[in-house]
Each structure stands twice: as C-alpha cells, then as structure tokens.
Design a protein around this motif. Structure first.
Motif: not given
Length: 222
Positions: A62-70, A152-160
C-alpha cells in the motif's frame, strides 16, 4: 544509453529530495500501519508472529502505491514526457531509469525499516533476514508492475484510485510469495521455494514491464 539512464535517475532523485514531504508521507504511512496492529491485537506473541509477514507485506504494498500516481504525472504536465518519447534513446531505458529512481526513494527505505518494525512482532533474527530478502526481491517488482498502471492513468481525474484498481490484482503473486517466504521460515518448512518464485517474478517484470509501460505511455501521450 547508460549515460541517459544515469541522467534520468539523478534528475528524479533530485526532484524527490525537493519534495521530501511526499517521501516522508509514504514512510510514515508504512510505519503507522505496521505499528498499529500490535496495539490493536494485543501482546500475544504467537498471534503477532503469525500475522507479521502479511501485515508488513500489505503495508509495503500500500505504501508503494501512494507514490505511483506521481511517477509520470510531473513529466506529463511539463512536457518532459513528450521529449523523452522523441529522444533517440530507447524509451524503455528512460522508463527503467524512472522506475529505479522510484524504487530507490520508496522501496529501499521500506526494506531498511522493515526488520526494525518486525521486532514488534517478536520475529527472530533468521525470520527478519528472510523478510529483508523477500522485500529486496519484491519491492522492485512492485515498482515495475505499478509503472504500467501509472502510465495508463496519466492525465486522468482520480488517477490514484485507478492505479490501485489496476495494479493491486497484478501484485497479488508478489504479496503471496513474499509473505509466504517468512511464514515458511517461521514454521520451519524452508523459504527457498518462495524466494525463487519471487526472483522469477522480478526477472519477468524486469524484462516485460518496461516495454508494456512504454507502450502505455505512447498511448496516453497521444
């Protein structure tokens, strides 16, 4: 290509150090999640030893998921991603460099902190060593797999949220074998099989994930 790899790694590490709050929030989340379970469950040592591998691994995931959006969002916003796609160097080298920087910033601190946090669960020295090795093998695979979802989720709203929905099912094998290695060591069954499977997952991810991420970035950038 190797010089380009090093340039991208140094650049991402420099940017990460300028945003220390993001790095520390990930580590703080990991520490808090792992530390809350002993307080909530109680001081029963047998129970703590039983749940320790799963708790640490779920918290690390879960911690590694937090930084993926950026991971690619900043490059997408300022146009750097387009320049990378147009550069003469292979894009998968750039992707591998960014994933390496992501792992150095998020994965390595988690690996180093895990044995210390494992002491709360009364794990012996051998089990802590297996936990360390399993995280060393598993956290790079988590970053590689997560990069596909981030692309795959770059630029999408709610990408995280979308990244988590896409990536978490793919990370289940890493979670199973990572926690299973420590459990097998504690029960005396031997952890070699689980660690071998994690090594195989890491090799496959290292070979295929950068290519899949590159394809996803090209689709997202169009």
């Amino acid at each position: 290509m190797f010089e380009s790899f090093l340039v991208v790694v140094r650049r991402d590490l420099t940017l990460a150090m300028r945003r220390r709050s993001d790095v520390f929030s990930t580590l703080f989340f990991f520490v808090i999640v792992v530390s809350l379970f002993p307080l909530g469950i109680g001081p029963e040592l047998n129970t703590l030893r039983l749940i320790a591998p799963g708790v640490v691994w779920v918290a690390a995931l879960l911690a590694s998921m937090l930084a993926l959006e950026r991971l690619f969002a900043t490059d997408f916003d300022d146009g750097t991603l387009e320049q990378m796609l147009l550069a003469p160097q292979p894009m998968f080298i750039m992707v591998l460099a960014k994933v390496t920087a992501h792992w150095l910033v998020t994965g390595v601190p988690l690996v180093l902190m895990a044995p210390l946090l494992g002491l709360q669960y009364d794990l012996n020295t051998e089990a802590l060593g297996v936990l360390l090795v399993s995280l060393l093998l598993g956290t790079p695979a988590l970053s590689l797999i997560g990069a596909i979802g981030a692309a795959l989720t770059i630029g999408l709203r709610g990408g995280g949220v979308l990244v988590s929905l896409l990536v978490l099912p793919l990370c289940i094998p890493v979670l199973i074998f990572g926690a299973g290695a420590v459990e097998a060591n504690i029960s005396g069954l031997g952890e070699q099989g689980h660690l071998s499977m994690m090594g195989a997952i890491l090799v496959i991810s290292l070979l295929l994930a950068p290519l899949a991420t590159t394809a996803a970035l090209r689709v997202s950038a169009e």
